[in-house]
Design a protein around this motif. Structure first.
Motif, PDB file in Angstrom:
ATOM      1  N   GLN A 146      31.489  45.350  47.456  1.00  0.00           N
ATOM      2  CA  GLN A 146      31.582  44.372  46.370  1.00  0.00           C
ATOM      3  C   GLN A 146      31.102  42.989  46.801  1.00  0.00           C
ATOM      4  O   GLN A 146      31.675  41.962  46.445  1.00  0.00           O
ATOM      5  CB  GLN A 146      33.011  44.294  45.845  1.00  0.00           C
ATOM      6  CG  GLN A 146      33.471  45.607  45.239  1.00  0.00           C
ATOM      7  CD  GLN A 146      34.903  45.558  44.765  1.00  0.00           C
ATOM      8  OE1 GLN A 146      35.669  44.688  45.162  1.00  0.00           O
ATOM      9  NE2 GLN A 146      35.265  46.496  43.910  1.00  0.00           N
ATOM     10  N   TYR A 173      31.175  41.683  49.802  1.00  0.00           N
ATOM     11  CA  TYR A 173      31.760  41.237  51.061  1.00  0.00           C
ATOM     12  C   TYR A 173      31.180  42.089  52.193  1.00  0.00           C
ATOM     13  O   TYR A 173      31.120  43.319  52.079  1.00  0.00           O
ATOM     14  CB  TYR A 173      33.282  41.348  51.035  1.00  0.00           C
ATOM     15  CG  TYR A 173      33.925  40.493  49.971  1.00  0.00           C
ATOM     16  CD1 TYR A 173      34.065  39.128  50.162  1.00  0.00           C
ATOM     17  CD2 TYR A 173      34.338  41.046  48.768  1.00  0.00           C
ATOM     18  CE1 TYR A 173      34.627  38.322  49.176  1.00  0.00           C
ATOM     19  CE2 TYR A 173      34.905  40.252  47.771  1.00  0.00           C
ATOM     20  CZ  TYR A 173      35.043  38.889  47.985  1.00  0.00           C
ATOM     21  OH  TYR A 173      35.590  38.103  47.007  1.00  0.00           O
ATOM     22  N   GLN A 205      38.431  40.666  50.176  1.00  0.00           N
ATOM     23  CA  GLN A 205      38.326  39.245  49.849  1.00  0.00           C
ATOM     24  C   GLN A 205      39.117  38.368  50.813  1.00  0.00           C
ATOM     25  O   GLN A 205      38.594  37.379  51.334  1.00  0.00           O
ATOM     26  CB  GLN A 205      38.812  39.021  48.421  1.00  0.00           C
ATOM     27  CG  GLN A 205      38.615  37.594  47.944  1.00  0.00           C
ATOM     28  CD  GLN A 205      39.016  37.437  46.487  1.00  0.00           C
ATOM     29  OE1 GLN A 205      39.482  38.375  45.850  1.00  0.00           O
ATOM     30  NE2 GLN A 205      38.843  36.254  45.951  1.00  0.00           N
ATOM     31  N   HIS A 206      40.373  38.714  51.041  1.00  0.00           N
ATOM     32  CA  HIS A 206      41.214  37.884  51.897  1.00  0.00           C
ATOM     33  C   HIS A 206      41.644  38.612  53.173  1.00  0.00           C
ATOM     34  O   HIS A 206      42.423  38.069  53.952  1.00  0.00           O
ATOM     35  CB  HIS A 206      42.474  37.446  51.135  1.00  0.00           C
ATOM     36  CG  HIS A 206      42.174  36.669  49.892  1.00  0.00           C
ATOM     37  ND1 HIS A 206      41.557  35.440  49.918  1.00  0.00           N
ATOM     38  CD2 HIS A 206      42.377  36.954  48.575  1.00  0.00           C
ATOM     39  CE1 HIS A 206      41.407  34.992  48.676  1.00  0.00           C
ATOM     40  NE2 HIS A 206      41.892  35.897  47.842  1.00  0.00           N
ATOM     41  N   HIS A 207      41.215  39.845  53.344  1.00  0.00           N
ATOM     42  CA  HIS A 207      41.658  40.650  54.482  1.00  0.00           C
ATOM     43  C   HIS A 207      40.492  41.463  55.032  1.00  0.00           C
ATOM     44  O   HIS A 207      39.412  41.498  54.440  1.00  0.00           O
ATOM     45  CB  HIS A 207      42.775  41.618  54.066  1.00  0.00           C
ATOM     46  CG  HIS A 207      43.981  40.958  53.494  1.00  0.00           C
ATOM     47  ND1 HIS A 207      44.081  40.631  52.162  1.00  0.00           N
ATOM     48  CD2 HIS A 207      45.144  40.565  54.083  1.00  0.00           C
ATOM     49  CE1 HIS A 207      45.253  40.048  51.954  1.00  0.00           C
ATOM     50  NE2 HIS A 207      45.912  40.007  53.096  1.00  0.00           N
ATOM     51  N   GLY A 221      44.999  43.487  45.754  1.00  0.00           N
ATOM     52  CA  GLY A 221      43.957  42.916  46.601  1.00  0.00           C
ATOM     53  C   GLY A 221      44.174  43.094  48.085  1.00  0.00           C
ATOM     54  O   GLY A 221      43.299  42.771  48.885  1.00  0.00           O
ATOM     55  N   THR A 222      45.342  43.585  48.487  1.00  0.00           N
ATOM     56  CA  THR A 222      45.627  43.773  49.912  1.00  0.00           C
ATOM     57  C   THR A 222      45.388  45.234  50.286  1.00  0.00           C
ATOM     58  O   THR A 222      45.919  46.134  49.635  1.00  0.00           O
ATOM     59  CB  THR A 222      47.089  43.405  50.230  1.00  0.00           C
ATOM     60  OG1 THR A 222      47.313  42.052  49.820  1.00  0.00           O
ATOM     61  CG2 THR A 222      47.364  43.538  51.719  1.00  0.00           C
ATOM     62  N   ILE A 277      39.483  42.276  39.469  1.00  0.00           N
ATOM     63  CA  ILE A 277      39.555  43.011  40.725  1.00  0.00           C
ATOM     64  C   ILE A 277      39.961  41.982  41.759  1.00  0.00           C
ATOM     65  O   ILE A 277      39.172  41.111  42.106  1.00  0.00           O
ATOM     66  CB  ILE A 277      38.208  43.642  41.098  1.00  0.00           C
ATOM     67  CG1 ILE A 277      37.743  44.585  39.994  1.00  0.00           C
ATOM     68  CG2 ILE A 277      38.309  44.368  42.431  1.00  0.00           C
ATOM     69  CD1 ILE A 277      36.354  45.129  40.219  1.00  0.00           C
ATOM     70  N   GLY A 278      41.200  42.060  42.246  1.00  0.00           N
ATOM     71  CA  GLY A 278      41.699  40.968  43.062  1.00  0.00           C
ATOM     72  C   GLY A 278      41.721  39.712  42.207  1.00  0.00           C
ATOM     73  O   GLY A 278      42.291  39.697  41.122  1.00  0.00           O
ATOM     74  N   ASP A 279      41.072  38.661  42.664  1.00  0.00           N
ATOM     75  CA  ASP A 279      41.017  37.422  41.897  1.00  0.00           C
ATOM     76  C   ASP A 279      39.683  37.269  41.180  1.00  0.00           C
ATOM     77  O   ASP A 279      39.380  36.217  40.644  1.00  0.00           O
ATOM     78  CB  ASP A 279      41.223  36.220  42.829  1.00  0.00           C
ATOM     79  CG  ASP A 279      42.628  36.198  43.393  1.00  0.00           C
ATOM     80  OD1 ASP A 279      43.479  36.934  42.871  1.00  0.00           O
ATOM     81  OD2 ASP A 279      42.859  35.459  44.349  1.00  0.00           O
ATOM     82  N   LYS A 280      38.880  38.303  41.200  1.00  0.00           N
ATOM     83  CA  LYS A 280      37.539  38.208  40.625  1.00  0.00           C
ATOM     84  C   LYS A 280      37.552  38.700  39.185  1.00  0.00           C
ATOM     85  O   LYS A 280      38.041  39.789  38.897  1.00  0.00           O
ATOM     86  CB  LYS A 280      36.560  39.026  41.466  1.00  0.00           C
ATOM     87  CG  LYS A 280      35.116  38.877  41.014  1.00  0.00           C
ATOM     88  CD  LYS A 280      34.201  39.634  41.955  1.00  0.00           C
ATOM     89  CE  LYS A 280      32.755  39.483  41.508  1.00  0.00           C
ATOM     90  NZ  LYS A 280      31.839  40.205  42.393  1.00  0.00           N
ATOM     91  N   GLU A 321      34.454  34.436  42.032  1.00  0.00           N
ATOM     92  CA  GLU A 321      35.904  34.441  41.985  1.00  0.00           C
ATOM     93  C   GLU A 321      36.387  33.333  41.045  1.00  0.00           C
ATOM     94  O   GLU A 321      35.711  32.331  40.839  1.00  0.00           O
ATOM     95  CB  GLU A 321      36.447  34.180  43.386  1.00  0.00           C
ATOM     96  CG  GLU A 321      36.073  35.289  44.355  1.00  0.00           C
ATOM     97  CD  GLU A 321      36.050  34.815  45.780  1.00  0.00           C
ATOM     98  OE1 GLU A 321      36.682  33.784  46.063  1.00  0.00           O
ATOM     99  OE2 GLU A 321      35.396  35.471  46.587  1.00  0.00           O
ATOM    100  N   SER A 353      46.170  43.518  39.277  1.00  0.00           N
ATOM    101  CA  SER A 353      46.879  42.570  40.121  1.00  0.00           C
ATOM    102  C   SER A 353      47.469  41.442  39.280  1.00  0.00           C
ATOM    103  O   SER A 353      46.848  40.971  38.332  1.00  0.00           O
ATOM    104  CB  SER A 353      45.902  41.989  41.149  1.00  0.00           C
ATOM    105  OG  SER A 353      46.462  40.850  41.767  1.00  0.00           O
ATOM    106  N   ARG A 393      48.217  38.578  40.622  1.00  0.00           N
ATOM    107  CA  ARG A 393      48.044  37.340  41.392  1.00  0.00           C
ATOM    108  C   ARG A 393      47.484  36.203  40.524  1.00  0.00           C
ATOM    109  O   ARG A 393      47.955  35.082  40.582  1.00  0.00           O
ATOM    110  CB  ARG A 393      47.124  37.603  42.587  1.00  0.00           C
ATOM    111  CG  ARG A 393      47.006  36.425  43.522  1.00  0.00           C
ATOM    112  CD  ARG A 393      46.068  36.724  44.661  1.00  0.00           C
ATOM    113  NE  ARG A 393      46.620  37.741  45.549  1.00  0.00           N
ATOM    114  CZ  ARG A 393      45.929  38.316  46.519  1.00  0.00           C
ATOM    115  NH1 ARG A 393      44.681  37.980  46.717  1.00  0.00           N
ATOM    116  NH2 ARG A 393      46.487  39.228  47.293  1.00  0.00           N
TER     117      ARG A 393
END
Lengths: 404, 312
Positions: free
Chosen positions: A127, A129, A172-174, A237-238, B127-130, B232, B260, B262
């Protein structure tokens, strides 16, 4: 120079759209490009897969493994022996509008960006990353495809404690990173863990003895171990890691090279020299299926357009079509002379890429590319390519091109 | 294997149908595939023990983003009937049908339903923060009004009758019974929500899945639209949304079971709004959760809304 798609595509029917649009009409358009690394001279050739014409050639520092991103906008050339990673803008970009995608086609461009480091090896992209692993360094590097295309990669790092031949999976964060063998880091890794980019471990380490091989499919990423697969999914997201063991019904063996299905969520890996294993993680221990090959495997690839099928090339010069539902070889086609898997692992041997309706196979000994129609499974064309054409990736697809 | 089963949304075979099928071994079951969990429940209500039911996208999972598995392809290949929502909700459907080579009847359950045009031409998923834009000219989340749910089950009953004439009277009886349940549900929702004052009828959700609910029951749901589809969600994007919220008498922010929380938690914090709980939008909960059926889902959502929006 911007190249607006000409009407050679499969669906080039002009459609009038509303007067409020900035464009006069739309056209369906298809464009595929091949990127082929030469093992005799350090170059990458860019080929128009439709016209079978050379578009450009880029000089590299050494022989390269090629990796395309999921967007298809960038190809990375990992030159492990020279400690360099180069990037090429493929010139093909898609802009997703849900019910359709717009396609923009420009000339390909070697980007003025190069990563240097000690023995760059596994490259993983998800995606947008990217994680680039360096076998000789104690930290993995992470950046985004967008930052590369914008000319200023913003590098983040994650400590891996000891240099080893491992892999990192970016989020994204990990990141998920392999864990070096504490007794001898030159041996295969022993497990994997989730880390963030502030140096923290997240959750428990997960054992994965003999870790080697990784692939993504759908929302999952998998790492291959001697005992099974580590399946990575994300919650809020984790990343979370779960071990999926090989069932007792399988013979002794394990995968060390994995590919992920596109369009169908499954994994396919080697299982000894003359078998493949197809894995559907949703079915747990019932989801493993062996495919027996007639001779040793040279290379295999999944079909992103006809997701039911994968392809495998064997030492006897044959390309086989694999039905991933039944686990059977449904068609076989002799394409080249024999290629032995004995000798150096990095000797040039055929590699497979799927470009639209063509399965393209490199033939380094004969200095050519073979084009096989994916539907009829017949060879439809060849293209001479001087040198030792070896690693190959394809980018492209169909979209809507807006004309003024 | 607990996480694997929860996360990978495996094919969920109706245990009731299996056991009943075993009891009636001489009578071939109608093999039915439902594209996601809400349709699975509708099919169960109408088909009962006359069908062998498989669902593709399981509880708490996002159908928009689903990637089918080889097992899904095999299920569709063997199906007599495939029940889908349509309106581009099941993005995976075309490749699934093609890979299966299935000649099953594909029944689009939103046919004849009251369909809303999507005023933005689409809606966002996260998707996550996106933020990812899902473009569709018509809003696919039609089940969020109970009157449309009646159309879904009517379409299912007709499809089952056409494919299994011997069972038609049973399907029609089941439809009659369940239709009464849905009518009572609709009345209950209207009665409960009528107690909310006008100043407490606006909320924020993660994605625009509740326009049909909004249209049917007189609430307003805002979602963080306007954010970039390419990147994002930035602090500036969120700040812009929060400015809008403060002008619109928003009372609470709700998470969704399929994505999510978040981003909506961030919005709630920055807008100084309370989190009102989790709404079930595009999927049921698992059997142990609070929304294992459509009726339970709607009742749970209404209870959650009432709890958060009722004036203190």
């Amino acid at each position: 120079m911007k190249k607006r798609i000409l009407a050679r595509s499969i669906a080039a029917l002009a459609v009038a759209i509303g007067s409020t649009s900035a464009y006069a009409h739309d056209e369906g358009a298809t464009e595929w490009r091949l990127f082929v690394a030469d093992q005799a001279s350090p170059t990458v050739s860019v080929i128009d897969a439709t016209e079978k014409a050379l578009i450009d050639t880029y000089e590299l520092s050494g022989p390269a493994a090629l990796h395309r991103t999921s967007s298809g906008q960038t190809v990375f050339a990992v030159q492990g022996s020279q400690g360099r990673v180069s990037a090429i803008n493929t010139g093909i970009a898609f802009h997703d509008h849900g019910d359709h995608a717009d396609i923009d086609v420009d000339a390909p461009e070697r980007l003025d960006i190069e990563l240097t480091g000690e023995r760059p090896a596994h490259f993983v992209e998800q995606q947008g990353y990217i994680a680039q692993w360096f076998d000789g360094e104690d930290e993995a590097r992470f950046f985004t495809e967008n930052s590369v295309l914008e000319g200023q990669p913003e590098i983040r790092t994650a400590n891996i404690e000891a240099a080893h031949h491992g892999v990192a999976v970016p989020y994204q964060h990990h990141a998920v990173v392999s864990i070096a063998n504490p007794d001898d880091a030159s041996q295969r890794p022993i497990g994997a863990r989730v880390v963030d980019f502030e140096g923290n471990h997240v959750g428990e380490d997960v054992a994965c003895p003999g870790l080697h091989g990784s692939a993504g499919s759908g929302s999952l990423y998998a790492l291959a171990c001697q005992t099974g697969l580590l399946i990575i999914s994300t919650q809020d997201g984790t990343p979370e890691i779960e071990h999926l063991a090989y069932p007792a019904s399988l013979p002794e063996g394990s995968a060390s090279t994995l590919l992920g299905g596109k369009g169908l969520q499954y994994f396919i890996g080697n299982f000894g020299p003359d078998r493949l294993v197809i894995i559907d993680p949703s079915q747990g221990e019932e989801g493993f299926q062996l495919v027996q090959l007639p001779t040793r495997r040279v290379h295999f690839a999944t079909d992103p357009i006809r997701p039911r099928f994968a392809y495998v090339f064997t030492e006897d010069g044959q390309l086989h079509k694999v039905d991933v539902l039944s686990g059977e070889l449904t068609q076989s086609l002799r394409l080249t002379g024999p290629y032995s898997m004995d000798g150096h692992w990095n000797d040039p041997r055929p590699r497979i890429a799927v470009a639209g309706d063509n399965i393209v196979v490199t033939d380094p000994a004969a200095e050519k590319l073979h084009f096989v129609d994916a539907n009829s499974f017949e060879e439809v064309d060849e293209m001479p390519l001087e040198g030792k054409p070896f690693n190959i990736v394809a980018v492209g697809g169909s979209g809507v091109s807006h004309h003024d | 294997m607990g996480l694997l089963r929860a996360v990978f949304t495996p094919l969920l075979v109706s245990m009731a149908a299996l056991s009943a099928g075993a009891a009636r071994a001489n009578e071939p079951a109608l093999k039915v595939v439902a594209s996601f969990s809400i349709i699975e429940d509708f099919a169960n209500q109408i088909g009962g023990d006359r069908i062998a039911l498989t669902s593709i996208v399981g509880p708490d999972s996002d159908t928009h983003m689903y990637e089918p598995t080889p097992a899904d392809v095999k299920a569709v290949a063997q199906a007599d009937i495939v029940l889908i929502n349509g309106l581009m909700f099941e993005g995976f459907l075309a490749r699934l049908i093609e890979a299966s080579g299935s000649d099953a009847e594909i029944i689009t359950l939103t046919d004849n339903a009251e369909i809303l045009q999507d005023p933005q031409g689409g809606h966002y998923h996260f998707i996550g923060d996106k933020a990812v834009f899902h473009a569709a000219p018509e809003d696919p989340h039609a089940w969020q009004s109970v009157s449309n749910a009646q159309v879904y089950v009517s379409n299912i009953a007709q499809a089952f009758c056409a494919a299994d004439t011997a069972g038609c009277s049973a399907y029609e009886a089941n439809q009659q019974r369940y239709s009464a349940t849905l009518a009572a549900l609709d009345d209950d929702i209207r009665e409960q929500l009528s107690a909310l004052p006008e100043s407490r009828r606006t909320a924020v959700v993660a994605h625009h899945a509740f326009r049909y609910f909004e249209n049917a029951y007189g609430l307003t749901f805002l979602a963080p639209q306007g954010m970039s589809t390419e990147s994002e969600a930035s602090a500036a994007n969120v700040a812009g949304l929060i400015d809008d919220l403060q002008a619109q008498q928003v009372s609470a922010v709700f998470a969704e079971n399929i994505s999510s929380s978040r981003l909506v938690e961030q919005i709630a914090t920055e807008a100084e709004l309370p989190m009102g709980g989790t709404l079930y939008s595009d999927a049921l909960s698992g059997a142990a959760g609070p929304a294992p059926t459509y009726e339970a889902m709607m009742r749970y959502n209404v209870a959650t809304l009432m709890s958060a929006l009722t004036p203190p």
